[in-house]
Design an enzyme around this catalytic site. Structure first.
Site, PDB file in Angstrom:
ATOM      1  N   ASN A  95     -37.471  12.014 -21.804  1.00 26.53           N
ATOM      2  CA  ASN A  95     -38.885  11.815 -21.535  1.00 26.53           C
ATOM      3  C   ASN A  95     -39.640  12.741 -22.596  1.00 26.53           C
ATOM      4  O   ASN A  95     -40.769  12.373 -22.842  1.00 26.53           O
ATOM      5  CB  ASN A  95     -39.232  12.198 -20.203  1.00 26.53           C
ATOM      6  CG  ASN A  95     -40.594  12.078 -20.148  1.00 26.53           C
ATOM      7  OD1 ASN A  95     -41.501  11.149 -20.068  1.00 26.53           O
ATOM      8  ND2 ASN A  95     -41.268  13.441 -19.899  1.00 26.53           N
ATOM      9  N   TYR A 160     -45.560   8.928 -34.654  1.00 32.15           N
ATOM     10  CA  TYR A 160     -45.374   8.569 -33.360  1.00 32.15           C
ATOM     11  C   TYR A 160     -44.945   7.182 -33.020  1.00 32.15           C
ATOM     12  O   TYR A 160     -43.865   7.034 -32.257  1.00 32.15           O
ATOM     13  CB  TYR A 160     -46.749   8.942 -32.752  1.00 32.15           C
ATOM     14  CG  TYR A 160     -46.828   8.975 -30.934  1.00 32.15           C
ATOM     15  CD1 TYR A 160     -45.876   9.935 -30.335  1.00 32.15           C
ATOM     16  CD2 TYR A 160     -47.279   8.057 -30.258  1.00 32.15           C
ATOM     17  CE1 TYR A 160     -45.792   9.775 -28.892  1.00 32.15           C
ATOM     18  CE2 TYR A 160     -47.058   7.873 -29.202  1.00 32.15           C
ATOM     19  CZ  TYR A 160     -46.624   8.773 -28.161  1.00 32.15           C
ATOM     20  OH  TYR A 160     -46.298   8.511 -26.941  1.00 32.15           O
ATOM     21  N   LYS A 164     -41.328   5.463 -31.444  1.00 36.40           N
ATOM     22  CA  LYS A 164     -41.268   4.948 -30.217  1.00 36.40           C
ATOM     23  C   LYS A 164     -40.819   3.393 -30.342  1.00 36.40           C
ATOM     24  O   LYS A 164     -39.888   2.872 -29.774  1.00 36.40           O
ATOM     25  CB  LYS A 164     -42.470   4.790 -29.413  1.00 36.40           C
ATOM     26  CG  LYS A 164     -43.197   6.052 -29.022  1.00 36.40           C
ATOM     27  CD  LYS A 164     -42.188   6.945 -27.880  1.00 36.40           C
ATOM     28  CE  LYS A 164     -42.694   8.143 -27.445  1.00 36.40           C
ATOM     29  NZ  LYS A 164     -41.884   8.910 -26.354  1.00 36.40           N
TER      30      LYS A 164
HETATM   31  P1  NAD Z   1     -46.911  16.193 -21.823  1.00 34.24           P
HETATM   32  O1  NAD Z   1     -47.351  16.868 -23.170  1.00 34.24           O
HETATM   33  O2  NAD Z   1     -47.344  16.533 -20.613  1.00 34.24           O
HETATM   34  O3  NAD Z   1     -45.287  16.381 -21.544  1.00 34.24           O
HETATM   35  C1  NAD Z   1     -44.431  16.361 -22.792  1.00 34.24           C
HETATM   36  C2  NAD Z   1     -43.156  17.104 -22.296  1.00 34.24           C
HETATM   37  O4  NAD Z   1     -42.159  17.046 -23.412  1.00 34.24           O
HETATM   38  C3  NAD Z   1     -43.170  18.548 -21.796  1.00 34.24           C
HETATM   39  O5  NAD Z   1     -42.624  18.572 -20.683  1.00 34.24           O
HETATM   40  C4  NAD Z   1     -42.721  19.314 -22.742  1.00 34.24           C
HETATM   41  O6  NAD Z   1     -41.968  20.574 -22.485  1.00 34.24           O
HETATM   42  C5  NAD Z   1     -41.784  18.494 -23.688  1.00 34.24           C
HETATM   43  N1  NAD Z   1     -41.329  18.785 -24.930  1.00 34.24           N
HETATM   44  C6  NAD Z   1     -42.293  18.697 -25.838  1.00 34.24           C
HETATM   45  N2  NAD Z   1     -41.776  19.238 -27.097  1.00 34.24           N
HETATM   46  C7  NAD Z   1     -40.485  19.497 -26.634  1.00 34.24           C
HETATM   47  C8  NAD Z   1     -39.468  20.242 -27.563  1.00 34.24           C
HETATM   48  N3  NAD Z   1     -39.674  20.498 -28.880  1.00 34.24           N
HETATM   49  N4  NAD Z   1     -38.550  20.615 -27.020  1.00 34.24           N
HETATM   50  C9  NAD Z   1     -38.157  20.259 -25.402  1.00 34.24           C
HETATM   51  N5  NAD Z   1     -39.200  19.628 -24.911  1.00 34.24           N
HETATM   52  C10 NAD Z   1     -40.459  19.499 -25.384  1.00 34.24           C
HETATM   53  O7  NAD Z   1     -46.721  14.561 -22.295  1.00 34.24           O
HETATM   54  P2  NAD Z   1     -46.598  13.222 -21.329  1.00 34.24           P
HETATM   55  O8  NAD Z   1     -47.795  12.497 -21.574  1.00 34.24           O
HETATM   56  O9  NAD Z   1     -46.419  13.649 -19.940  1.00 34.24           O
HETATM   57  O10 NAD Z   1     -45.582  12.441 -22.202  1.00 34.24           O
HETATM   58  C11 NAD Z   1     -44.229  12.348 -21.755  1.00 34.24           C
HETATM   59  C12 NAD Z   1     -43.699  11.132 -22.350  1.00 34.24           C
HETATM   60  O11 NAD Z   1     -44.511  10.224 -22.201  1.00 34.24           O
HETATM   61  C13 NAD Z   1     -43.480  11.225 -23.869  1.00 34.24           C
HETATM   62  O12 NAD Z   1     -42.550  10.925 -24.527  1.00 34.24           O
HETATM   63  C14 NAD Z   1     -44.718  10.343 -24.451  1.00 34.24           C
HETATM   64  O13 NAD Z   1     -44.700   9.847 -25.731  1.00 34.24           O
HETATM   65  C15 NAD Z   1     -44.765   9.406 -23.579  1.00 34.24           C
HETATM   66  N6  NAD Z   1     -46.237   8.764 -23.184  1.00 34.24           N
HETATM   67  C16 NAD Z   1     -47.232   9.266 -22.731  1.00 34.24           C
HETATM   68  C17 NAD Z   1     -48.274   8.578 -22.513  1.00 34.24           C
HETATM   69  C18 NAD Z   1     -49.664   9.033 -21.817  1.00 34.24           C
HETATM   70  O14 NAD Z   1     -50.712   8.559 -21.886  1.00 34.24           O
HETATM   71  N7  NAD Z   1     -49.647  10.302 -21.500  1.00 34.24           N
HETATM   72  C19 NAD Z   1     -48.525   7.287 -23.089  1.00 34.24           C
HETATM   73  C20 NAD Z   1     -47.261   6.627 -23.497  1.00 34.24           C
HETATM   74  C21 NAD Z   1     -46.179   7.234 -23.710  1.00 34.24           C
END
Ligand code: NAD
Length: 252
Positions: A95, A160, A164
């Protein structure tokens, strides 16, 4: 007495990357609530400790670690530790991810590598380490967090959506390659999810965003966690190679 549909998740060992906040944290919590044992991974000690503190009621069934997800031997060592501690690795949820919105003409190769390394290369490395364990168990589930931009693309931050799209490709390809070893591989493609970053925006902006979604609200991290519960469970035992959109029918 009726059976809880997710009963089989009880005592399952689930590893979640990027588990310390947002979608990952909601996912960690959802599995803990089902009685799973969860390995919550983050990038820094402080964020892992903070998340562990918030989960203190589950202290016997959650462990927190911070490793470099781009280092294969660190991924292998972590799973060795999990095996010693809890005896199996049943579910891996890739994730962790970073987004980007920089425009193409100022996009540097380092920007591209930064996003691809965490969003794609780490998925490859963790899946490789986990599949070795799951193959021996003859059973396992790998789940990836994709995004709605893996379907539509995005008009900025090219790495990005590229990462994906590639996560979807890896999901479908590994599902085909690993099915014979008892390993299912699926992805969830979230739409706009109200993580803390989105919740910090102007409420008028949030309600305008919500109006654009056919189901009239933004997604919650729990909406994605619920999809992961389903795909990890035996309820989804014939689902592999799928990219499940969880986006309220939103079209970018
Ligand atoms: P967030 O920024 O709240 O969480 C991201 C997580 O990834 C954190 O726990 C962070 O510690 C970890 N992370 C980031 N860089 C890292 C690294 N270099 N090494 C280890 N861990 C790392 O983001 P989120 O919105 O909860 O996103 C989680 C996933 O969902 C991601 O893959 C994101 O692309 C995807 N996503 C999010 C959304 C949205 O609207 N929030 C939409 C589509 C996809």
């Amino acid at each position: 007495m009726s059976k809880n549909v997710f009963d089989d998740l009880k005592n399952k060992v689930v590893v979640v990357t990027g588990g310390t906040r947002g979608i990952g944290f909601a996912t960690v919590k959802a599995f803990l609530q089902q009685g799973s044992k969860v390995v919550m991974l983050g990038s820094r000690k402080e964020t892992v400790d903070k998340a562990l503190h918030e989960l203190s009621e589950y202290k016997d069934t959650v462990m927190g670690r911070y490793i470099d997800l781009n280092d294969l031997s660190a991924c292998i060592d972590l799973l060795k530790e999990v095996l010693q501690e809890w005896g199996s690795v049943d579910v891996l949820i890739n994730n962790a991810g970073v987004s980007d919105s920089k425009h193409f003409y100022s996009y540097e190769d380092a920007d591209f590598d930064r996003v691809m390394n965490i969003n794609l290369r780490s998925v490859f490395l963790m899946s490789k380490a986990a599949a070795e364990v799951m193959k021996k168990q003859k059973k396992g589930v790998i789940l990836n967090t994709s995004s709605m931009v893996s379907i539509y693309g995005q008009p900025a931050g090219v790495a990005y959506p590229t990462s994906k799209f590639a996560v979807n490709g890896m999901t479908k390809s590994l599902a085909r390659e690993l099915g014979k070893d008892g390993i299912r591989v699926n992805a969830v493609a979230p739409g706009i999810i109200a993580t803390d970053m989105v919740k910090a925006l102007d409420p008028n902006m949030i309600s305008a965003m919500a109006k654009g979604v056919p189901v009239q609200r933004l997604g919650e991290p729990e909406d994605i966690a619920n999809a992961f519960l389903f795909l990890a469970s035996d309820m989804a035992s014939y689902i592999s190679g799928a990219v499940l959109s969880v986006d309220g029918a939103y079209v970018l």
